[in-house]
Each structure stands twice: as structure tokens, then as C-alpha cells.
Design a protein around this motif. Structure first.
Motif, short mmCIF file in Angstrom:
data_model
loop_
_atom_site.label_atom_id
_atom_site.label_comp_id
_atom_site.label_asym_id
_atom_site.label_seq_id
_atom_site.Cartn_x
_atom_site.Cartn_y
_atom_site.Cartn_z
N SER A 1 0.83 -1.20 0.00
CA SER A 1 0.00 0.00 0.00
C SER A 1 0.87 1.25 0.00
O SER A 1 1.86 1.33 0.73
CB SER A 1 -0.88 0.02 1.25
N VAL B 1 -11.33 -1.07 4.17
CA VAL B 1 -11.27 -1.72 2.86
C VAL B 1 -10.61 -3.10 2.86
O VAL B 1 -11.04 -4.00 2.14
CB VAL B 1 -10.62 -0.78 1.80
N ASP C 1 -3.61 -8.39 -6.63
CA ASP C 1 -3.66 -9.76 -7.17
C ASP C 1 -3.76 -9.74 -8.69
O ASP C 1 -4.26 -10.68 -9.29
CB ASP C 1 -4.89 -10.49 -6.60
N TYR D 1 -12.48 -1.82 -4.94
CA TYR D 1 -12.68 -2.36 -3.57
C TYR D 1 -13.10 -1.23 -2.62
O TYR D 1 -13.91 -1.43 -1.72
CB TYR D 1 -11.41 -3.07 -3.08
N GLY E 1 -3.05 -3.13 -8.41
CA GLY E 1 -3.81 -3.71 -7.30
C GLY E 1 -2.95 -4.60 -6.42
O GLY E 1 -1.80 -4.26 -6.10
N ARG F 1 -2.94 -2.67 6.56
CA ARG F 1 -3.49 -3.15 5.28
C ARG F 1 -2.54 -4.15 4.63
O ARG F 1 -2.96 -5.17 4.10
CB ARG F 1 -3.75 -1.97 4.34
N ASP G 1 -7.79 1.35 -11.87
CA ASP G 1 -7.36 1.31 -10.47
C ASP G 1 -8.26 0.29 -9.76
O ASP G 1 -9.38 0.62 -9.36
CB ASP G 1 -7.56 2.74 -9.92
N SER G 2 -7.77 -0.94 -9.62
CA SER G 2 -8.66 -1.97 -9.04
C SER G 2 -8.91 -1.69 -7.56
O SER G 2 -9.95 -2.06 -7.02
CB SER G 2 -8.08 -3.37 -9.24
N GLY G 3 -7.97 -1.02 -6.89
CA GLY G 3 -8.17 -0.66 -5.49
C GLY G 3 -9.37 0.26 -5.33
O GLY G 3 -10.11 0.17 -4.33
N ASP H 1 -3.80 -7.74 3.81
CA ASP H 1 -3.82 -8.11 2.39
C ASP H 1 -2.92 -9.32 2.11
O ASP H 1 -3.21 -10.13 1.24
CB ASP H 1 -3.39 -6.92 1.52
O1 C5P Z 1 -4.80 0.32 -4.18
P1 C5P Z 1 -5.45 0.79 -2.89
O2 C5P Z 1 -4.46 1.02 -1.80
O3 C5P Z 1 -6.38 1.92 -3.09
O4 C5P Z 1 -6.34 -0.47 -2.45
C1 C5P Z 1 -7.15 -0.43 -1.31
C2 C5P Z 1 -7.33 -1.82 -0.75
O5 C5P Z 1 -8.11 -2.60 -1.66
C3 C5P Z 1 -6.07 -2.64 -0.50
O6 C5P Z 1 -5.48 -2.36 0.76
C4 C5P Z 1 -6.63 -4.05 -0.55
O7 C5P Z 1 -7.23 -4.41 0.68
C5 C5P Z 1 -7.74 -3.96 -1.59
N1 C5P Z 1 -7.33 -4.43 -2.91
C6 C5P Z 1 -7.34 -5.79 -3.14
N2 C5P Z 1 -7.07 -6.26 -4.39
C7 C5P Z 1 -6.77 -5.43 -5.38
C8 C5P Z 1 -6.74 -4.03 -5.16
C9 C5P Z 1 -7.00 -3.58 -3.89
O8 C5P Z 1 -7.60 -6.58 -2.23
N3 C5P Z 1 -6.55 -5.92 -6.60
#
Ligand code: C5P
Length: 224
Positions: A12, A100, A132, A38, A130, A181, A33-35, A185
Motif C-alpha cells: 500500500s 477496505v 492480485d 474495492y 492492485g 493493510r 485502479d482496481s483498489g 492483504d
Molecule cells: O490500491 P489501494 O491502496 O487503493 O487499495 C485499497 C485496498 O483494496 C487494499 O489495501 C486491498 O485491501 C484492496 N485491494 C485488493 N485487491 C486489489 C486491489 C485492492 O484486495 N486488486
């Protein structure tokens, strides 16, 4: 020209999104932005008071969620839209950041979003960042990067970003959030954060965003 899938994963706050966005611009690829996806589901759950451990409610509420991306005509940047509402600012709060990782550990939430992410990449020419992406969403991606950086550097950068957005948050809360996180994660059962075997590792502790982008571009050029 040949179109590729560029998967950027990592810890993160190490500049994945900023770098991925610049890279997509330079390659003329779509950026996802896959995050943010979520975070959008998390925002919805927070607003509706949905408990992450209530599997029935979680499943039902996913049916009510529509996530799209829209280009902001002023900035030219792609922004996330939840059920017709632009929520780019609302998903970047500490409240959403604090919840999240719990929401993203729910298998049914991951299935729901991974399916959409795979559809977005159907025609390639995409940069997605992201946790994964190189391992689960696009295991066949031609370019995989795993980004990491020193926690202090990451927290200071994140604090600057939040200040720019008018949010004053102390450094220790940011460090706590980033490390918890990363822990959650990396330790969840469903698609934990890990480096894909064929990913290139990029430590961004002491390099600029421009240098990060340049390094990844070099990897992309080799595959074109
Ligand atoms: O990328 P970002 O820090 O905004 O993502 C927020 C949260 O979303 C991550 O800490 C994670 O828990 C989750 N995430 C995930 N898989 C992804 C992208 C984000 O589990 N591909």
C-alpha cells in the motif's frame, strides 16, 4: 501495434496508481485502479451499514452495486462512478482506508470484482494496479511488476497527498493504516498479496515517480 496487459501489484502507498496512470498515458492504454473498485464497495457497505460478516446481506447488496469508470473532461483522468455517483474523493478517506482490507478479504466480493476486471482487460492495452492482478486477475499478463518501498517514505508521501486534498492526518495513523493493510492483504486466504513468480520487483523508496515510470516502460518495450 501489439497490445499488452501490464499488471502492477505491491504494498500500500508505494506509488502504484500514480505510476500506472502515467504509464497508461504514455502507452495510450486504458488505466484501471482496481483498489478504487474495492474502495467503492467498502463505501457502499459503510453507507448502508452492511456488516462484512453477514454473507447474505453482502451477496444481496452486491446486486445493487454498479461500478463504472468515466473520464473527467477537465483533468482527462479516469474516475470511478458508483451507481451513477462520482465518488473519487469519498473513497480516499481514512474511514474507507480503515475498512477496505476487511471488505476485500470477502471471497464473494473478490469474485464480483475480479470478473469485471477481467472483462475490462479483454481487449488488452490495459494497465491495472492492485494486489492480485499478476497472480489472479491476469496471470497471463505480459508485464508484471511488484512494487514496494520503505514504510516511512510511503507514509510521508501519502500524508502529502492527503494534505493536498485538504485532509490533515498524523503520520503515525498513516503508518498504522499502511502496515495493517499490508498485513491483512498478505495474510487473507483468498488471493493474498504476493509477488507473482515472473514479476519484476521495483523498490520505489529512493526513486521519483518519473524514474518508476521509466523503469516499467523499459520492461514494456522489451515485450513489444
Ligand atoms: O490500491 P489501494 O491502496 O487503493 O487499495 C485499497 C485496498 O483494496 C487494499 O489495501 C486491498 O485491501 C484492496 N485491494 C485488493 N485487491 C486489489 C486491489 C485492492 O484486495 N486488486
Amino acid at each position: 501495434m501489439k497490445k499488452l496487459i501490464v499488471a502492477i501489484d505491491g504494498h500500500s502507498g508505494c506509488g502504484k496508481s500514480t505510476t500506472a496512470k502515467l504509464l497508461a498515458e504514455q502507452l495510450n492504454y486504458m488505466y484501471i485502479d482496481s483498489g478504487a473498485m474495492y474502495r467503492a464497495v467498502t463505501l457502499y457497505f459503510l453507507r448502508q451499514g452492511i456488516a462484512p460478516d453477514d454473507v447474505f446481506q453482502v451477496k444481496q447488496s452486491l446486486e445493487q452495486i454498479d461500478i463504472t469508470f468515466e473520464v473527467n473532461p477537465e483533468s482527462g483522468k479516469s474516475e470511478i462512478v458508483l451507481n451513477g455517483e462520482k465518488i473519487e474523493a469519498q473513497i480516499r478517506t481514512m474511514e474507507v482506508s480503515g475498512k477496505v482490507s476487511e471488505v476485500s478479504a470477502i471471497p464473494v466480493v473478490r469474485r464480483f470484482l475480479v470478473e469485471q476486471q477481467q472483462k475490462l482487460g479483454e481487449n488488452k492495452g490495459i494497465v491495472m494496479d492492485g494486489r492480485d492482478i499478476g497472480t489472479v486477475v491476469f496471470p497471463e499478463a505480459e508485464v508484471k511488476v511488484f512494487m514496494t518501498a520503505d514504510i516511512m517514505q510511503r507514509a510521508m508521501r501519502r500524508q502529502k497527498e492527503l494534505v493536498k486534498k485538504g485532509q490533515k492526518v498524523d503520520l503515525s495513523s498513516i503508518i498504522d493504516n499502511l502496515s495493517s493493510r499490508d498485513f491483512q492483504d498478505s495474510n487473507r486466504d483468498d488471493s493474498p498479496l504476493r509477488k507473482a513468480d515472473d514479476a519484476v520487483v521495483l523498490d520505489t523508496s529512493n526513486i521519483t515517480i518519473a524514474q518508476q515510470t521509466e523503469r516499467i516502460l523499459e520492461v514494456v518495450q522489451q515485450k513489444l
